[in-house]
Structures are given as structure tokens and as C-alpha cells.
Design a protein around this motif. Sequence first.
Motif, PDB file in Angstrom:
ATOM      1  N   MET A   1      46.785  45.134  37.986  1.00 56.78           N
ATOM      2  CA  MET A   1      46.074  44.097  38.752  1.00 56.78           C
ATOM      3  C   MET A   1      45.128  43.370  37.806  1.00 56.78           C
ATOM      4  SD  MET A   1      42.859  43.580  40.350  1.00 56.78           S
ATOM      5  CE  MET A   1      42.123  45.061  40.918  1.00 56.78           C
ATOM      6  N   THR A   2      45.213  42.073  37.729  1.00 55.79           N
ATOM      7  CA  THR A   2      44.383  41.283  36.817  1.00 55.79           C
ATOM      8  C   THR A   2      42.917  41.380  37.210  1.00 55.79           C
ATOM      9  OG1 THR A   2      46.181  39.718  36.473  1.00 55.79           O
ATOM     10  CG2 THR A   2      43.977  38.966  35.912  1.00 55.79           C
ATOM     11  N   LYS A   3      42.104  41.747  36.237  1.00 56.94           N
ATOM     12  CA  LYS A   3      40.672  41.869  36.509  1.00 56.94           C
ATOM     13  C   LYS A   3      40.007  40.483  36.476  1.00 56.94           C
ATOM     14  CE  LYS A   3      39.933  46.385  36.808  1.00 56.94           C
ATOM     15  NZ  LYS A   3      41.332  46.842  36.913  1.00 56.94           N
ATOM     16  N   HIS A  27      46.962  39.196  28.698  1.00 58.88           N
ATOM     17  CA  HIS A  27      45.615  39.791  28.788  1.00 58.88           C
ATOM     18  C   HIS A  27      45.391  40.277  30.226  1.00 58.88           C
ATOM     19  CE1 HIS A  27      41.288  40.296  28.676  1.00 58.88           C
ATOM     20  NE2 HIS A  27      41.268  40.028  27.385  1.00 58.88           N
ATOM     21  N   PRO A  28      44.828  41.460  30.389  1.00 61.02           N
ATOM     22  CA  PRO A  28      44.672  42.044  31.736  1.00 61.02           C
ATOM     23  C   PRO A  28      43.538  41.444  32.564  1.00 61.02           C
ATOM     24  CG  PRO A  28      43.755  43.516  30.081  1.00 61.02           C
ATOM     25  CD  PRO A  28      44.416  42.398  29.321  1.00 61.02           C
ATOM     26  N   ALA A  29      42.868  40.399  32.046  1.00 62.86           N
ATOM     27  CA  ALA A  29      41.747  39.811  32.794  1.00 62.86           C
ATOM     28  C   ALA A  29      41.790  38.299  32.713  1.00 62.86           C
ATOM     29  CB  ALA A  29      40.416  40.322  32.216  1.00 62.86           C
ATOM     30  N   ARG A  30      41.095  37.666  33.645  1.00 62.94           N
ATOM     31  CA  ARG A  30      40.964  36.216  33.645  1.00 62.94           C
ATOM     32  C   ARG A  30      39.526  35.838  34.012  1.00 62.94           C
ATOM     33  NH1 ARG A  30      45.126  36.596  31.505  1.00 62.94           N
ATOM     34  NH2 ARG A  30      47.066  35.393  31.751  1.00 62.94           N
ATOM     35  N   PRO A  31      39.001  34.763  33.421  1.00 62.49           N
ATOM     36  CA  PRO A  31      37.648  34.326  33.769  1.00 62.49           C
ATOM     37  C   PRO A  31      37.633  33.653  35.142  1.00 62.49           C
ATOM     38  CG  PRO A  31      38.650  32.764  32.231  1.00 62.49           C
ATOM     39  CD  PRO A  31      39.628  33.894  32.389  1.00 62.49           C
ATOM     40  N   VAL A  32      36.675  34.010  35.972  1.00 63.32           N
ATOM     41  CA  VAL A  32      36.609  33.394  37.302  1.00 63.32           C
ATOM     42  C   VAL A  32      35.315  32.603  37.526  1.00 63.32           C
ATOM     43  CG1 VAL A  32      38.152  35.039  38.421  1.00 63.32           C
ATOM     44  CG2 VAL A  32      35.690  35.537  38.312  1.00 63.32           C
ATOM     45  N   PRO A  82      33.885  38.885  41.177  1.00 66.23           N
ATOM     46  CA  PRO A  82      34.223  39.462  39.863  1.00 66.23           C
ATOM     47  C   PRO A  82      34.366  40.972  39.908  1.00 66.23           C
ATOM     48  CG  PRO A  82      31.901  38.871  39.928  1.00 66.23           C
ATOM     49  CD  PRO A  82      32.489  38.416  41.227  1.00 66.23           C
ATOM     50  N   ASP A  83      35.283  41.485  39.062  1.00 66.49           N
ATOM     51  CA  ASP A  83      35.388  42.938  38.869  1.00 66.49           C
ATOM     52  C   ASP A  83      34.519  43.382  37.700  1.00 66.49           C
ATOM     53  OD1 ASP A  83      37.642  43.260  40.791  1.00 66.49           O
ATOM     54  OD2 ASP A  83      38.687  41.980  39.326  1.00 66.49           O
ATOM     55  N   ILE A  84      34.329  42.453  36.755  1.00 63.67           N
ATOM     56  CA  ILE A  84      33.577  42.744  35.529  1.00 63.67           C
ATOM     57  C   ILE A  84      32.590  41.609  35.269  1.00 63.67           C
ATOM     58  CG2 ILE A  84      33.776  43.040  33.005  1.00 63.67           C
ATOM     59  CD1 ILE A  84      36.641  44.082  33.499  1.00 63.67           C
ATOM     60  N   ALA A 187      39.027  46.216  30.354  1.00 66.97           N
ATOM     61  CA  ALA A 187      39.705  45.707  31.551  1.00 66.97           C
ATOM     62  C   ALA A 187      40.826  46.640  32.013  1.00 66.97           C
ATOM     63  CB  ALA A 187      40.257  44.312  31.304  1.00 66.97           C
ATOM     64  N   VAL A 188      41.310  47.502  31.126  1.00 65.45           N
ATOM     65  CA  VAL A 188      42.336  48.474  31.536  1.00 65.45           C
ATOM     66  C   VAL A 188      41.757  49.885  31.580  1.00 65.45           C
ATOM     67  CG1 VAL A 188      44.280  47.093  30.746  1.00 65.45           C
ATOM     68  CG2 VAL A 188      43.199  48.710  29.164  1.00 65.45           C
ATOM     69  N   GLY A 189      40.418  49.953  31.572  1.00 68.08           N
ATOM     70  CA  GLY A 189      39.761  51.243  31.742  1.00 68.08           C
ATOM     71  C   GLY A 189      39.619  52.056  30.472  1.00 68.08           C
TER      72      GLY A 189
END
Length: 197
Positions: A1-3, A27-32, A82-84, A187-189
Motif C-alpha cells: 500500500m503506497t504510503k 517508490h513505496p510512498a508519494r507526497p500528498v 498522511p501516513d508519514i 516507508a516499508v517499515g
Amino acid sequence: MTKRVAILISGGGSNMVALVRSMVGDHPARPVLVASNDPQAGGLQRAADLGVGVAHVDHRIYGKDRSAFEADLNVKLDTARPDILCLAGFMRILTPDFIARWQGRMLNIHPSLLPKYRGLHTHARALEAGDAEHGCTVHEVTAELDGGPILGQARVPVLPGDTPETLAARVLPMEHQLYPAVLRRFAVGDRRPLFLP
Ligand code: GRF
């Protein structure tokens, strides 16, 4: 799941730009969201030019009421879910309540080899101490200022004749390498510390 990653800035946002540009492809994340405490922060326009949503909460209108400032900042952040949270040149001290809400998913980059030189004027302090090397650290944010678990460090040599400005200029490009590399793992822990070079 994309962070989903929100980035907090106070100024030019060069670290924010490096983070945003890294979050592409597999990349496992995206800027929001990119948010600032300063409506005039140059990084807000840079983020918008990169297609990232922006927001600001002007800390000056809250005076000494940090909690009120942070409550409104959280409202802006919540809109982006946001997750992060990445602090990137964010120059406000955060209250323990704000940190407690985000702890475990909030990162910061600090321009020294922590635990050396917490706080400000890190390059000048490294020069005054006669250090042979200096650098930057990405760490998890906890209530202890610049004191959370270290997730990565990058080292540069201190050269004869260095000034705080020349040393900062040698550290900054390493920040732009280190922070995206740490975020990709985080982002992948993966919380194993990363050391560059
Ligand atoms: C950088 O030195 C960073 O380490 C510190 O703020 C400075 C400016 O960062 N946190 P940026 O160019 O606004 O990302």
C-alpha cells in the motif's frame, strides 16, 4: 500500500524537493502535502511547481500559543491523511502533544552527526571543536529535541579553511541523498540505520 507523505518546511525546502523528486516509479510512498509555518516560505512555490498540494499556518498569529498553532496545523495535515510526516528545514519546536500524535511516523533531518551538536549553529560548532568530519542525521522525532532513534547518517570531511558556509554547502547535498534513501526504507517499515558514504 503506497504510503502518503506530508512534508513540513519553514524555508527554501531543498530537502523537500529532494524527497518529492525521489517519490516516483516503484517508490513505496508519494507526497500528498507540503505545509509551512511561514506563508512566504519559498518551498511552497517549489512544491506547487512540482504538483504537490500546499498549505500554510502562519505561526506568528498564534503568539506563544503553540497548541493552537499545532491544532490548526493538524487540521491541514488531516485533510491529506498522511501516513508519514517528514520535517525538512522545519524550524518550530513542537509540543509533546503534537509529537505524541505523530511519534513513530515522523522524521527529521538535522545537520550534524547526532548526538553531537543538537540544536542550532551546528556547522560553526563543529569547526570550533576542530572536528575532522561532520555531516547530517535523519532520525525519528521524539519529545527529546534532536534525540530520537537514528535512521541514517552521512559524513563529510572538514577541510582546512572551511567556514560554516562552506561546510554547510558540503553537507547539504548529502542531506539530499540521505533523506530520500532513509524515507524509502522507512516507508516499508525498514528502520535499520543507513550510513553514507
Ligand atoms: C538544512 O541544513 C537542514 O539540515 C536543516 O535546515 C536546512 C535548510 O533545509 N534542517 P532546506 O533547504 O529548507 O531543506
